[in-house]
Design a protein around this motif. Structure first.
Motif, short mmCIF file in Angstrom:
data_model
loop_
_atom_site.label_atom_id
_atom_site.label_comp_id
_atom_site.label_asym_id
_atom_site.label_seq_id
_atom_site.Cartn_x
_atom_site.Cartn_y
_atom_site.Cartn_z
N MET A 1 -44.63 4.40 18.26
CA MET A 1 -45.79 3.56 18.50
C MET A 1 -46.48 3.28 17.16
N SER A 2 -46.60 2.00 16.82
CA SER A 2 -47.26 1.63 15.56
C SER A 2 -47.78 0.22 15.67
N LYS A 3 -48.79 -0.08 14.87
CA LYS A 3 -49.37 -1.42 14.88
C LYS A 3 -48.35 -2.47 14.44
N SER A 4 -47.50 -2.08 13.46
CA SER A 4 -46.52 -3.04 12.96
C SER A 4 -45.53 -3.46 14.02
N LYS A 5 -45.27 -2.57 15.00
CA LYS A 5 -44.32 -2.90 16.07
C LYS A 5 -45.00 -3.58 17.26
N GLY A 6 -46.32 -3.62 17.24
CA GLY A 6 -47.05 -4.28 18.32
C GLY A 6 -46.98 -3.56 19.65
N ASN A 7 -46.73 -2.25 19.64
CA ASN A 7 -46.61 -1.51 20.90
C ASN A 7 -47.67 -0.43 21.04
N VAL A 8 -48.82 -0.68 20.41
CA VAL A 8 -49.90 0.30 20.42
C VAL A 8 -50.68 0.22 21.72
N VAL A 9 -51.06 1.37 22.25
CA VAL A 9 -51.98 1.45 23.39
C VAL A 9 -53.37 1.70 22.82
N GLU A 10 -54.29 0.77 23.01
CA GLU A 10 -55.63 0.91 22.45
C GLU A 10 -56.41 1.99 23.19
#
Length: 754
Positions: free
Chosen positions: A500-509
């Motif tokens: 999970m990372s911001k660069s992969k766009g799969n972050v849960v806020e």
């Protein structure tokens, strides 16, 4: 808490949003601090550091100038790892499987003038001190040992045929295979090629091809082996035979001497290359009788053959004998070598700490004087593209020489961001110190007792931090050799199997979960889902399960709030007598024992940072409270009530670090006190752990027929008598003759009868 705030992610995000990276970064810092508050994370904000502030990076600029003075920092042209997406240089440690560690782009090779730090000067110490890191994971220590890569070998000189006085020096750790050498391979950037083979068009084309490829060691090792015959030949130092010199893509100028002695019979890489280009394969080690050298290389150490006077020697004997023979001919010398290379710290990007160097036509390269530090990065800059932004800012670029006062220019490269993250841990101790990089508080607080960091930094951040620590020690800032006593490498958060990372766009806020289910739900799930050192797979059902548990906990408190509050009032007024367990019913004694056993394990798990089992232990206690104990009838001594009160008090305290909000609220609501943080750590009632009776399984002819309870100190005869006296057992043995009674200690009794 601090913020490692320079770097490419912030710069790229700022470019995308058309705002200055400084504005983007500081807004994100404030946003993250709000999320920390929402999550209930507690930090000492008086010690906060933000690495992109001049107050912080001033001191790494100061240390860099010290490194220049110490001879640890220098500038040179070098073939570097170039990230074509982020348009910057990457250190070897930042190339993962041939790709940039942030962008994921295939790395290219370029020759650029840049600043280096002589981390290699500390290679021996960095390697030796790994043995002192008793509380580091073995995996990390092994990775660092391998990356530093100390090896013992020989540098062998191969004289060039027809070029008097010129030679190629190759480093090898296997001099025992010298007589099997059938060619020498050199890097595409070996200086001899430019000097002696410039008329070879095939070679020129091949060198150009190599420059387009990936320079990482891992990529070179796995790439298809390619090469071109340079037309040069060298003379074998012991046989006098001539060997061809090939330019090969598997030889890197940055490692060793940029040339290798190739022995196809005993090296897989050399074998693959020789097969492709039909070069000789000459076995010089005794392999098993059925070994086929046309199919593979025999790489084990073995007795020498086909090696003239050295036949019959083993590896160690051959090493010494061949080393001596080469030394006598001035054709070789022993050498210890390291895989570790100097750290390239120049980055051709804007959002980083400026390298404090001035270039003067008269004075040359001049470090910025301490009185002129920090060299401040202009922050109100909107970047419209990639590249060296600072060269387009004259007010930054143009300056005067501190030595001669003539017009000069500043270095426009910025530091690798690991330059910031390699020393922040010490700055936490004295973040308000404005007169020095560190003060005596850093000597007091370092080394760090417990450090938590991902395994992905094993040969980047952790290695650099160890190096920085030793340099800071050598300039008198600290008084220890290593930065971190204990290391826990926490796992990553995965979603659908991917990091999970911001660069992969799969972050849960977090804020969406906090709004819907509360911060404690998120905290509980995160702690319960996996041990700290293992990766955590994000699970919506897991989040829901954590929320259900907290709802049950809250409902229990609401249901029993009045009773618990009244009992707390009595205890506070000292009107409640201490429970007397001597005459308690067996089931209550059992509940008390199970509760204290669970508490003992929880306290142990807290100490070893196994928070997932802390949560499971808390759930076990809650199930005991709402299950077995809730079914007990409360006698005149109120033992059930008093035990329930005690268990719920402990439950809230052990959950408090994990779910602070609900724990604090229920602590107050049930009358336990004003602030759960002021409550003492629960203690185990050791008398409760002493089991006074034991339940035995009783079998008749191997089949379980009953269970009996007996005092734990009962002897074997008493155990047999109790089993035979059991009413259920008497029914099963009625009319039978008991032949034997087998007692398995603390487990079962088997009555054999017919």
């Amino acid at each position: 808490m601090g913020f490692d705030a320079f770097g490419l992610p912030a710069e790229n995000a700022a470019i995308a949003h058309k705002v200055p990276p400084a504005k983007w970064t500081y807004e994100n810092v404030e946003s993250m601090k709000k999320q920390f508050d929402q999550l209930g994370l507690s930090f000492d904000w008086t010690r906060e550091v933000i690495t992109c502030t001049p107050e912080y990076y001033r001191w790494e600029q100061w240390l860099f100038v010290k490194m220049v003075e110490m001879g640890l920092a220098y500038k040179k042209k070098a073939n570097v790892n170039w990230d074509p997406v982020d348009n910057t240089v990457l250190a070897n440690e930042q190339v993962i499987d041939g790709r940039g560690w942030r962008s994921g782009a295939l790395v290219e090779k370029r020759e650029i003038s840049q600043w280096f730090i002589k981390i290699t000067d500390y290679a021996n110490e960095l390697l030796a001190d790994i043995d002192t890191l008793e509380h580091w994971p073995e995996q990390v220590k092994t990775m660092q040992r391998n990356w530093i890569g100390k090896s013992r070998g020989l540098e062998i000189t191969f004289a060039l045929e027809s070029h008097e006085g010129k030679s190629i020096v190759a480093y090898t750790t296997r001099p025992d295979t010298l007589f099997g050498a059938s060619y020498v391979a050199v890097s595409a950037h070996h200086p001899l090629l430019a000097e002696l083979a410039h008329d070879n068009s095939a070679l020129t084309a091949f060198i150009k091809e190599c420059e387009q490829g990936d320079v990482s060691e891992a990529a070179v090792a796995t790439a298809e082996k390619k090469g071109v015959d340079t037309g040069l030949k060298v003379i074998h130092p012991l046989t006098g035979e001539t060997l061809p010199v090939w330019c090969a893509n598997f030889v890197l100028m940055e490692y060793g001497t940029g040339a290798v002695m190739c022995v196809p019979a005993h090296d897989e890489r050399d074998h693959e290359f020789a097969q492709k280009y039909k070069l000789p394969i000459n076995p010089v080690l005794k392999a098993p009788d059925n070994f086929d050298f046309t199919q593979a290389a025999y790489t084990d150490k073995a007795t020498l053959l086909n090696s003239q006077d050295f036949d019959g020697l083993d590896f160690e004997s051959a090493f010494e004998a061949i080393a001596t023979a080469l030394s006598e001919k001035s054709a070789g010398k022993r050498k210890t070598q390291f895989r570790l290379r100097d750290w390239g710290v120049s980055r051709q990007r804007y959002w980083g700490a400026p390298i404090p160097i001035i270039y003067c036509d008269d004075c040359g390269t001049v470090p910025v004087p301490e009185s002129d530090l920090p060299v401040t990065l202009p922050e109100d800059v909107v970047i419209e593209g990639h590249g060296d932004v600072l060269k387009n800012i004259p007010e930054f670029y143009h300056t005067t020489c501190p030595k001669c006062n003539k017009a000069a220019v500043r270095e426009t490269d910025t530091f690798d961001t690991f330059f910031e993250s390699s020393w922040y841990y010490a700055r936490f101790a004295c973040s308000n110190q404005s007169k020095a990089m560190l003060d005596d508080r850093a000597k007091y607080w370092t080394p760090v007792d417990q450090y938590i960091g991902g395994i992905e930094h094993a040969v980047m951040h952790l290695l650099y931090a160890r190096f920085f620590h030793k340099v800071m020690r050598d300039v008198g800032l600290i008084n220890s050799d290593e930065p971190f006593v204990r290391l826990l490498t926490q796992g990553m958060v995965l979603k659908d199997g991917a990091k999970m990372s911001k660069s992969k766009g799969n972050v849960v806020e977090p804020k969406s979960i906090i709004k819907e289910l509360g911060a404690d739900t998120l905290r509980l799930f995160s702690m319960f889902a996996a041990p700290p050192e293992q990766s955590l797979e994000w699970s919506d059902s897991g989040i829901e399960g954590a929320h259900r548990f907290l709802k049950r906990l809250y409902q229990y408190a609401v249901t029993h709030q009045q009773t618990l509050s009244e009992l707390n009032y009595q205890i506070n007024k000292q009107n409640s007598s201490k429970p007397n367990w001597s005459d308690a019913e067996d089931v209550l004694i059992e509940c008390r024992r199970e509760f204290n056993e669970a508490l003992k394990q929880i306290l142990f798990d807290y100490e070893r940072q196994q928070f997932n089992t802390v949560v499971s232990g808390a759930m076990k206690i809650f199930n005991l409270l709402t299950g077995k104990l809730a079914k007990c009838e409360n006698g005149e001594n109120n033992l059930v009530l008093k035990l329930s009160h005690k268990i719920f008090s402990v439950l809230l305290r052990i959950l408090s670090p994990i779910t602070p909000h609900i724990s604090h609220h229920l602590w107050q609501a049930c009358g336990y006190g004003d602030d759960i943080l002021e409550a003492p750590l629960p203690k185990v009632a050791t008398d409760a752990l002493q089991v006074s009776f034991k339940e035995w399984i009783v079998q008749v002819n191997g089949k379980v027929r009953s269970k009996v309870k007996m005092a734990t100190e009962s002897d074997e005869e008493s155990i047999k008598e109790s089993a035979l006296a059991d009413e259920t057992i008497q029914r099963f043995i009625d009319g039978l003759t008991v032949r034997k009674i087998i007692v398995v200690p603390n487990k079962l009794i088997n009555i054999v009868a017919n």
